[in-house]
Structures are given as C-alpha cells and as structure tokens.
Design an enzyme around this catalytic site. Structure first.
Site, PDB file in Angstrom:
ATOM      1  N   LYS A  13     -32.492 -24.836 -26.301  1.00  0.00           N
ATOM      2  CA  LYS A  13     -33.720 -24.519 -25.553  1.00  0.00           C
ATOM      3  C   LYS A  13     -34.289 -23.162 -25.964  1.00  0.00           C
ATOM      4  CE  LYS A  13     -32.001 -24.585 -21.364  1.00  0.00           C
ATOM      5  NZ  LYS A  13     -30.563 -24.729 -21.657  1.00  0.00           N
ATOM      6  N   ARG A  88     -32.639 -24.210 -12.080  1.00  0.00           N
ATOM      7  CA  ARG A  88     -31.339 -24.821 -12.359  1.00  0.00           C
ATOM      8  C   ARG A  88     -30.754 -25.493 -11.129  1.00  0.00           C
ATOM      9  NH1 ARG A  88     -30.011 -21.069 -16.966  1.00  0.00           N
ATOM     10  NH2 ARG A  88     -28.006 -21.651 -17.825  1.00  0.00           N
ATOM     11  N   ARG A 127     -22.190 -20.136 -31.665  1.00  0.00           N
ATOM     12  CA  ARG A 127     -23.386 -19.321 -31.435  1.00  0.00           C
ATOM     13  C   ARG A 127     -23.065 -17.827 -31.510  1.00  0.00           C
ATOM     14  NH1 ARG A 127     -27.238 -20.486 -26.339  1.00  0.00           N
ATOM     15  NH2 ARG A 127     -25.493 -19.809 -25.046  1.00  0.00           N
ATOM     16  N   ARG A 160     -21.526 -14.186 -27.118  1.00  0.00           N
ATOM     17  CA  ARG A 160     -21.715 -13.948 -25.684  1.00  0.00           C
ATOM     18  C   ARG A 160     -20.398 -14.217 -24.969  1.00  0.00           C
ATOM     19  NH1 ARG A 160     -26.992 -17.243 -23.868  1.00  0.00           N
ATOM     20  NH2 ARG A 160     -25.613 -17.625 -22.107  1.00  0.00           N
ATOM     21  N   ARG A 171     -19.386 -23.908 -17.454  1.00  0.00           N
ATOM     22  CA  ARG A 171     -20.861 -23.958 -17.449  1.00  0.00           C
ATOM     23  C   ARG A 171     -21.364 -25.393 -17.532  1.00  0.00           C
ATOM     24  NH1 ARG A 171     -22.323 -20.407 -22.263  1.00  0.00           N
ATOM     25  NH2 ARG A 171     -24.486 -20.583 -21.618  1.00  0.00           N
TER      26      ARG A 171
HETATM   27  P1  AMP Z   1     -28.406 -18.943 -20.039  1.00  0.00           P
HETATM   28  O1  AMP Z   1     -28.664 -17.823 -20.995  1.00  0.00           O
HETATM   29  O2  AMP Z   1     -29.646 -19.639 -19.604  1.00  0.00           O
HETATM   30  O3  AMP Z   1     -27.335 -19.892 -20.537  1.00  0.00           O
HETATM   31  O4  AMP Z   1     -27.804 -18.260 -18.715  1.00  0.00           O
HETATM   32  C1  AMP Z   1     -26.605 -17.506 -18.738  1.00  0.00           C
HETATM   33  C2  AMP Z   1     -26.065 -17.359 -17.328  1.00  0.00           C
HETATM   34  O5  AMP Z   1     -27.020 -16.677 -16.513  1.00  0.00           O
HETATM   35  C3  AMP Z   1     -25.796 -18.676 -16.595  1.00  0.00           C
HETATM   36  O6  AMP Z   1     -24.536 -19.231 -16.908  1.00  0.00           O
HETATM   37  C4  AMP Z   1     -25.884 -18.217 -15.141  1.00  0.00           C
HETATM   38  O7  AMP Z   1     -24.724 -17.515 -14.747  1.00  0.00           O
HETATM   39  C5  AMP Z   1     -27.034 -17.215 -15.193  1.00  0.00           C
HETATM   40  N1  AMP Z   1     -28.349 -17.877 -14.971  1.00  0.00           N
HETATM   41  C6  AMP Z   1     -29.361 -18.011 -15.868  1.00  0.00           C
HETATM   42  N2  AMP Z   1     -30.404 -18.672 -15.332  1.00  0.00           N
HETATM   43  C7  AMP Z   1     -30.036 -18.969 -14.051  1.00  0.00           C
HETATM   44  C8  AMP Z   1     -30.668 -19.657 -12.976  1.00  0.00           C
HETATM   45  N3  AMP Z   1     -31.894 -20.208 -13.101  1.00  0.00           N
HETATM   46  N4  AMP Z   1     -29.974 -19.780 -11.823  1.00  0.00           N
HETATM   47  C9  AMP Z   1     -28.759 -19.237 -11.660  1.00  0.00           C
HETATM   48  N5  AMP Z   1     -28.085 -18.597 -12.633  1.00  0.00           N
HETATM   49  C10 AMP Z   1     -28.724 -18.445 -13.822  1.00  0.00           C
END
Ligand code: AMP
Length: 218
Positions: A13, A88, A127, A160, A171
């Site tokens: 994404k 989410r 990644r 990360r 996740r």
């Molecule tokens: P991402 O980079 O989108 O994979 O997000 C990394 C982490 O940030 C996720 O595993 C969550 O812990 C937190 N996070 C990101 N977006 C959200 C969201 N919309 N709601 C809750 N936690 C989020």
C-alpha cells in the site's frame, strides 16, 4: 479525489500510495508514518503509541482518529487525499464517515489490496525502510543502489522493529480480526474495488491506475 488504501500490512500500500499521491497531486496520509514520527520525536503521544506498535497491536482509536481529524482539516487536504493504513477498525471508519459527511467530502474509492499470506510474509520480512524520509525497499525485489543506504537521502536503511517475524504474525492476526470487516463495510457502500497486489511494483501500478481512472472517478 478522496481514496482509501485498505489491505494487510506488507501488501504494498505504502509504495503504491507514494506513486498515486504524486500522480494525482494529492497528499498521502499514512497513520503509520505519523505515529512513527511521533515515536521518533518522543512526544507523549509517541511514547504511548510505541507500546502498542512494538507488540503489533493497534494504537487506540481515539489517538489515531485525533491525528487524522487534524490532518483532514488542514488546507492541503481540501482538494483530496489518499489514506494509507486508516481506517483499521469499524469505529475508525464510522468516525471518518462522520467527519467527511460534515465537510460534504464523500469518499470516491476504497481500494482493497489482495495478496496471499505467503507473499505478504515474504514482502514484510525483506522490507527495509529509511528512518529519515520513509522510502521503502526490499532486499530482493527492490534493493537500493548501494547496499543498506537510501537512494533518496543517503540515510542508513533499517528493518522496522515491527517487521520482525514474531511481530509480523501478531500484526496479521490483528488485521484479520479488526480490519477485514471494513471490506464488507465499504463494499456495502458501493465504493470498494479489489486490486490484485501480486507481481512487480509496475504491474500493480498499472492495475491501480486502471481502477482510479475509470469513468466516474472524481
Ligand atoms: P503501518 O505502517 O500502517 O503498518 O502501521 C504500523 C503500526 O502503527 C501498526 O501496527 C499499528 O500499531 C499502528 N497504526 C497505524 N495505523 C493505525 C490505525 N489506523 N489504527 C491503529 N493503529 C495504527
């Protein structure tokens, strides 16, 4: 144009969001990037968010909804936006609907990125990300020109902390339980498009463009 990219972590994404945001001249809003910036700056919000992120859990709804509300009210988002990683949960989707209804800014499209679990794990574990400019690479599929170094800004690339195998499983489980209901949520509103997210970055780009340039898109 107002778009949401929906899909499991690791489906690509973020990479496609950068491309579309630049192509359509709209801001990309990634709650993951916003939260990581708060963590890096060690703000009170960042310290709270880190506890959840390190475990692969979702940060509480009220925290991310607050972040998004502030962004969507900013000047740069008045001509459209691309949301990557938000909403989410159903509570987040409901909050977004209320916010956009009040602004009379309906969503144009929700793109659901579809990819097999095996491929997702392969993409996440390879990644590498730039902690400085958020550019994303993959050790095999998209290596940087100079090993371990960001092509864009020269910073040292990192894995990360939540891309390690033990957190990846957590996740994906959270995604299954809390985020997949949004697929039906947006399908029921008639604005969902399914995207085959397999293959190269360029192949996915072409499929995505075909969806977003169909007649009727804003
Ligand atoms: P991402 O980079 O989108 O994979 O997000 C990394 C982490 O940030 C996720 O595993 C969550 O812990 C937190 N996070 C990101 N977006 C959200 C969201 N919309 N709601 C809750 N936690 C989020």
């Amino acid at each position: 144009m107002r778009i949401i990219f929906l899909g499991a972590p690791g489906v690509g994404k973020g990479t496609q969001a950068d491309f579309i945001a630049s192509k359509f001249q709209i801001p990309k809003i990634s709650t993951g990037d916003l939260l990581r910036a708060s963590v890096a700056q060690k703000t009170p919000l960042g310290k709270k968010a880190k506890e959840y992120m390190d475990k692969g859990q979702l940060v509480p709804d009220e925290v991310v909804i607050g972040l998004i509300e502030e962004k969507l009210n900013s000047e740069e988002c008045q001509r459209g936006f691309l949301l990557d990683g938000f909403p989410r949960t159903v509570a987040q989707a409901d909050a977004l609907s209320r916010l956009l209804a009040a602004k009379q800014q309906p969503l144009d499209r929700v793109v659901h990125f579809v990819l097999s679990r095996k491929e997702i794990i392969k993409r996440l574990s390879g990644r590498r990300s730039c902690p400085s400019c958020s550019a994303v690479y993959h050790v095999e599929a998209r290596p940087p020109q100079k090993e371990g170094m960001c092509d864009m800004c020269g910073a040292m690339l990192l894995q990360r902390s939540d891309d390690r195998p033990e957190t990846i499983e957590a996740r994906l489980k959270v995604y299954e339980q809390q985020t997949t209901p949004l697929i039906e949520y947006y399908r029921a509103l008639g604005i969902l498009s399914e995207l085959d997210a397999s293959g190269s970055v360029e192949e996915v780009q072409q499929r995505l463009l075909a969806i977003l340039t169909r007649p009727g898109m804003a």
